[in-house]
Design a protein around this motif. Structure first.
Motif, short mmCIF file in Angstrom:
data_model
loop_
_atom_site.label_atom_id
_atom_site.label_comp_id
_atom_site.label_asym_id
_atom_site.label_seq_id
_atom_site.Cartn_x
_atom_site.Cartn_y
_atom_site.Cartn_z
N HIS A 1 -12.94 8.59 1.91
CA HIS A 1 -11.08 8.54 1.92
C HIS A 1 -9.78 8.78 1.33
O HIS A 1 -10.58 9.12 0.35
CB HIS A 1 -10.79 7.98 2.95
CG HIS A 1 -9.69 6.70 1.72
ND1 HIS A 1 -10.88 5.58 0.72
CD2 HIS A 1 -8.62 5.98 1.09
CE1 HIS A 1 -10.05 4.90 0.18
NE2 HIS A 1 -8.73 4.91 0.59
N ASP B 1 -3.68 5.82 3.60
CA ASP B 1 -5.51 5.89 3.81
C ASP B 1 -6.06 7.90 4.69
O ASP B 1 -5.63 7.12 6.37
CB ASP B 1 -6.06 5.02 3.71
CG ASP B 1 -5.90 4.33 2.59
OD1 ASP B 1 -5.31 4.93 1.42
OD2 ASP B 1 -6.57 2.91 2.71
N HIS C 1 -6.40 8.59 -0.32
CA HIS C 1 -5.19 8.18 -1.05
C HIS C 1 -4.38 8.62 -1.39
O HIS C 1 -4.29 10.23 -1.92
CB HIS C 1 -5.28 7.22 -1.93
CG HIS C 1 -4.26 6.58 -1.92
ND1 HIS C 1 -3.60 5.34 -1.38
CD2 HIS C 1 -2.84 7.19 -2.72
CE1 HIS C 1 -2.76 4.40 -2.37
NE2 HIS C 1 -2.83 5.33 -3.07
N HIS D 1 0.86 -1.17 0.19
CA HIS D 1 0.03 0.39 -0.12
C HIS D 1 0.41 1.71 0.19
O HIS D 1 1.72 1.37 0.96
CB HIS D 1 -1.19 0.45 1.34
CG HIS D 1 -1.89 1.10 1.13
ND1 HIS D 1 -1.92 2.01 2.19
CD2 HIS D 1 -2.89 1.63 0.29
CE1 HIS D 1 -2.94 3.17 2.02
NE2 HIS D 1 -3.45 2.83 0.98
#
Ligand SMILES: [Zn+2]
Length: 498
Positions: A480, A392, A482, A388
């Motif tokens: 959210h 986030d 990113h 990832h």
């Protein structure tokens, strides 16, 4: 007279003969030619006939000592697809139980009584054969304890969680996302049948039994570096290596550790109520000062962060938080703003300074991309074998402003995705509405899942410029941002900027 005398014995023998024929014709066939037998069919095809169904089933059961021992069961049953049907026949050819048994054994496997567990999710269906329902429950509980602390689960179940007075966490609900049904069934002994709790737990956790990848610890390795280099999150490493309790545990050179990827067959959903204190960041105020020259700055008052208490609802799927919803926040202490004095006095024409009036102090200081309060629900780390590559940020609300973290140029924009996406959406490459901005020295920032975009390609932006609003576009499970930082293409943890 003679003729009549001679004919009497003939007539008698004729009568006897007729009677005999009658007796043979009517009585004898019932006794000797038609038989009651049991035809044995496998998948509709006749294997042969036996005298007694009970005797055959008993024979099967007696012959299967090995299977009984292997699975620890008292009884073995006929194979699936085997039918035994009663039948009256002239054909008297009957096989012994042993002969039929051998024919069956040659062609198929016998069955034992167990359960088929069906795990149904949006992606499809998985079936697992088990012998004991209780063992399955125990294995599910073991998977649960991998993702949720055993003590917390116990307190939740017994309603003995410590109430939150200031800050803390309460479990509000624990459930399994997939639909699980358990049906009693005759299971073929050539299928995989789980009769070991540890193996079943492993299967539920890894989705496979042959994942046992090992790594040998080298000098300088830490749990963090071994995890990252093998595409595991630290939490995942701790799950597959339960002998370590936290990421600070030391590894010894030569030690073998498990680096298998987990791929759980069930999703443990935990809803948490979280109250936590987080900094309420101070602002920087600039005041002109005519006693200092242009380009000179001086901090008059140092900034001090305040404290705000934030209440949120967070949903965890197998230990991983989804975008949070902030339900309440209160200020505990107000921040003290930083006051910077900025010189306005001009240099004399004869001075040696020839540069412009750009203050240098702002370089290296990055703004935060969202309003406050906020919650970081997913860090920069490996999960399920994939990096990832950003963090986030959620909790700020749908439509809240997203700010440029520095001074730069917008290099790429996607703005045609619906503000509300869904998990699996391909819009904007999965990131929905996106703004890419370049901040110099090879640094590119990606702002993903936006609701709206308010900048265009080529536009110069400053720290604090609103570039769009927070959304849920693209492949996303909730509102959210990113927030991803790359330097010369390489992902950098955005946390290191602050
Ligand atoms: Zn993300």
């Amino acid at each position: 007279m003679d003729k009549i005398k001679q004919n009497i014995p003939i007539a008698i023998s004729l009568i006897i003969a007729i009677a005999f024929i009658t007796i043979i014709g009517i009585v004898t066939p019932q006794d000797n030619n038609i038989k009651e037998v049991y035809n044995v069919y496998l998948d509709g095809k006749l294997l042969g006939s036996v005298k007694s169904k009970d005797a055959l089933e008993k024979y099967i059961d007696n012959e299967q000592k090995e299977l009984k021992e292997e699975f620890g069961v008292k009884k073995v049953y006929k194979p699936n697809g085997l039918d035994i049907e009663k039948c009256l026949t002239h054909n008297a050819k009957v096989l012994s139980e042993k002969q039929i048994y051998n024919k069956i054994k040659e062609k198929t496997s016998f069955t034992i009584k167990g359960y088929v567990v069906t795990i149904k999710s949006d992606d499809g269906e998985e079936k697992i054969n088990i012998l004991d329902k209780k063992m399955f429950n125990n294995a599910v509980n073991k998977v649960l304890n991998v993702f949720v602390n055993k003590k917390d689960v116990k307190n939740y179940k017994n309603d003995t969680q410590t109430p939150i007075e200031t800050t803390g966490t309460l479990i509000e609900d624990i459930s399994i996302e997939e639909k699980i049904t358990i049906t009693e069934s005759y299971i073929s002994t050539d299928e995989v049948i789980f009769d070991d709790e540890t193996l079943l737990t492993k299967y539920l956790l890894f989705g496979s039994l042959d994942k046992d990848e090992e790594y040998t610890v080298q000098p300088g390795d830490t749990i963090e570096t071994v995890s990252f280099n093998n595409k595991l999150g630290v939490e995942e490493f701790l799950i597959v290596n339960p002998e370590f309790t936290n990421s600070n545990n030391l590894l010894s050179v030569g030690q073998k550790v498990n680096i298998s990827l987990i791929d759980p067959m069930i999703s443990i959903i935990v809803q948490k109520h979280v109250v936590e204190d987080m900094p309420k960041t101070y602002e920087t105020i600039t005041k002109d000062d005519d006693t200092m020259y242009q380009g000179q700055t001086k901090v008059q008052t140092e900034g001090v962060n305040g404290v705000q208490r934030v209440t949120s609802k967070v949903k965890y799927v197998n230990g991983q938080a989804e975008p949070a919803i902030i339900t309440n926040y209160t200020t505990i202490t107000e921040p003290i703003n930083k006051v910077v004095l900025k010189g306005t006095k001009t240099y004399s024409a004869y001075g040696s300074y020839s540069g412009g009036g750009t203050p240098a102090v702002t370089s290296g200081i990055w703004g935060w991309p969202t309003v406050s309060p906020y919650i970081v629900t997913s860090e920069f780390k490996y999960r399920w074998g994939r990096l990832h590559a950003g963090i986030d940020i959620s909790g700020c609300g749908f439509g809240s402003p997203i700010y440029s973290i520095g001074n730069g140029v917008v290099t790429e924009v996607t703005s045609n995705c619906p503000g509300q996406g869904y998990y699996g959406s391909k819009c904007g490459g999965g990131y929905g509405n996106v703004v890419y901005a370049s901040y110099g020295n090879g640094m590119i920032v990606k702002y993903g899942h936006l609701n709206t975009v308010t900048v265009h390609v080529g536009q110069s932006i400053s720290r604090g410029t609103v570039i769009g609003t927070m959304g849920n576009s693209g492949s996303s499970t909730g509102t959210h941002l990113h927030f991803e930082v790359r330097v010369n293409g390489n992902p950098v943890n955005p946390r290191t900027l602050y």
